[in-house]
Enzyme design. Structure first.
Site: not given
Ligand SMILES: [Zn+2]
Length: 545
Positions: A148, A475, A520, A529
């Site tokens: 993020d 991610h 994956d 992540e």
């Protein structure tokens, strides 16, 4: 399917070297890539274990020390290519360090250095102090935390600290060059690692409020959708201050002052001023001021149940940086609180000795590193040293119980299990330095690295761009939408997680062995992540090698 599982990057000439086979076999060969056999050995049956679910066979070829590129052949199977050589981890180290550069927020990227991964400046607007009358503040810069675009003071402090303790313990880290813009200092340019850490330190200084308290995080109200960082234009908020963030920032600033003093004394003074101001706030505010998300906000919470380990780290780091006994007294008081809390409520998720825990939440081990660096040879120093050595002994005991030589129990396979492993490898590394027996813990460190780089049940290297079968779908927002085939190299995956906490992970069978609870896939935020504090302990460990 029969497989030969091996560290897909390779080995230093004098390290222990092993491959794990998941099928029965008598003998194995090590061959050069053009087929010449350079070593033949017997395969040893190890048997089953609770972390991999494999019936394992071990091919040990530690005796082979000749530099080269090889494969293992056994039965009709062959392994990935791996190398033996003095410089075998150089690219890996450069890649793992450079990830921090690619994760820079603000206007810090330069296409000359970022190449195809360049993006326009991001998150340049002023941040609104949440709940205020529209007060705004400049907190640009630093590193994006993970998949993020949030920036979190505790996580950032811990990642920067792993790198700075790496420099304090292993001077060679100062020589690692990873192609980032130069930052001048009074003796030429800062070493790359310090130029990079400075980006985060500058940001953390901005996170300090006038009175010394530190904002817990700056993020948008909710996570951005999958888009490039420069397209994330939602309002930025500075959420509440916390004592955990304030303590972590005090600690890392004091630590940083000891490192930057040699290069730029004005900057070191600023770091120390920041540390003292935060510490002063902690003294005036002795009650824990914890952090929880405001209703409706879903960005990282990084919550902790208490702030004792953070206050211990701050006191220990300031003691190491200043030698002032006042901080040592505080450190002793906070250490007792850490132990007391751990007795009453075993510290969340952590299987080891709490005095050796190296982040992101429990940080007493980071304080321990400062005490070890101070090296007073007194009761406190002895206790910390003993904790590290005892914990390292526990870990080598665990490593003997599975065919991979991995120092992990099934309980360690939580969200971000690779960080559990890397923290353990840091402890083994530190214990190795403290121990008389110079090679006691090296085998377990090597086995941990081997696991990370492909010697695992998934037959996957958990570091992008390093290893023939390295994971490719982290991610991570930019990677997901940038139309570039491969992610940038050097990212460490969170790794297998028995909790299977995202929607796609939940489609995996619930009875998988811990080591196989992995996919994956870009959507698997609970398995795949990346974060700054999963990369940073690997830098520390590699620096030791
Ligand atoms: Zn940004």
């Amino acid at each position: 399917m029969s497989r030969i599982l091996i560290d897909q990057v390779g080995f230093l000439p004098d390290s222990s070297k092993r491959a794990v086979l998941d099928f029965e076999c008598e003998e194995f060969d090590v061959r050069t890539v053009d087929g010449k056999c350079v070593y033949t050995g017997s395969v040893r049956h190890f048997g089953g274990d609770e972390i991999s679910g494999e019936d394992t066979y071990i091919a040990d070829f530690s005796e082979l020390t000749e530099t080269g590129k090889y494969r293992i052949l056994a039965g009709s199977e062959e392994s990935c290519i791996f190398s033996i050589g003095e410089n075998v981890y150089e690219k890996l180290m450069r890649d793992v360090c450079k990830c921090f550069y690619y994760l820079r927020c603000g206007d810090a990227l330069n296409s000359e250095y970022a190449g195809q991964y360049y993006h326009d400046p991001c998150h340049m607007s002023l941040a609104t102090v949440y709940g205020s009358d529209g007060i705004k503040k400049d907190v640009t810069g630093g590193w994006h935390d993970a998949g993020d675009y949030g920036r979190y003071s505790t996580a950032g402090s811990v990642a920067a600290a792993h790198l700075l303790y790496g420099v304090r313990f292993f001077k060679g880290l100062l020589d690692v060059e990873f192609d980032i813009p130069k930052v001048p200092c009074n003796s030429g340019n800062l070493p790359d690692i310090l130029a990079e850490v400075r980006v985060e330190l500058d940001f953390l200084m901005k996170m300090q409020r006038e009175d010394g308290a530190v904002y817990h995080k700056v993020t948008t109200f909710c996570h951005a959708p999958f888009e490039m960082p420069q397209d994330d234009k939602e309002e930025l908020f500075l959420f509440a201050v916390s004592s955990i963030a304030t303590a972590d920032v005090a600690a890392v600033m004091a630590l940083a002052a000891t490192v930057y003093r040699d290069y730029d004394s004005d900057y070191a003074d600023r770091l120390m001023d920041t540390a003292l101001k935060s510490y002063d706030w902690l003294i005036k505010n002795p009650e824990p001021l914890l952090f929880y998300n405001v209703e409706g906000s879903n960005t990282g919470q990084y919550d902790e149940a208490e702030d004792f380990s953070n206050r211990f780290w701050a006191a220990a780091s300031l003691y190491e940086a200043t030698g002032d006994d006042r901080y040592k007294k505080d450190a002793l008081i906070q250490k007792e609180k850490v132990l007391e809390f751990d007795k009453s409520a075993k510290t969340k998720g952590y299987q080891g000795d709490v005095l050796t825990c190296l982040g992101w939440a429990e940080v007493a081990g980071l304080g321990g590193l400062s005490i070890l660096l101070k090296n007073d040879k007194d009761e406190l120093c002895r206790q910390i040293s003993e904790s590290f050595v005892k914990e390292a002994d526990r870990l080598t005991g665990v490593a003997e119980k599975n065919g991979f030589g991995l120092c992990m129990k099934k309980e360690d396979f939580i969200w971000g299990s690779n960080m559990e492993l890397l923290k353990y490898m840091m402890i083994l590394t530190v214990a190795d330095r403290l121990s008389e027996d110079k090679s006691k813990y090296r085998g377990a460190v090597q086995a941990g690295l081997d696991y990370l780089l492909g010697c695992n049940s998934m037959d996957i290297s958990y570091v992008t761009g390093n290893g023939e079968r390295a994971f490719k779908n982290p991610h991570l927002r930019p990677t997901a939408v940038d139309d570039i085939d491969e992610p940038w190299p050097g990212l460490v995956s969170g790794g297998p997680n028995r909790g299977l906490q995202d929607e796609l992970a939940m489609t995996l069978p619930g009875d998988l062995p811990p080591m196989k609870c992995y996919m994956d896939h870009v959507q698997c935020y609970s398995l795949n992540e990346i974060t700054i504090y999963w990369n940073s302990p690997l830098v520390f460990v590699l620096a030791s090698m």
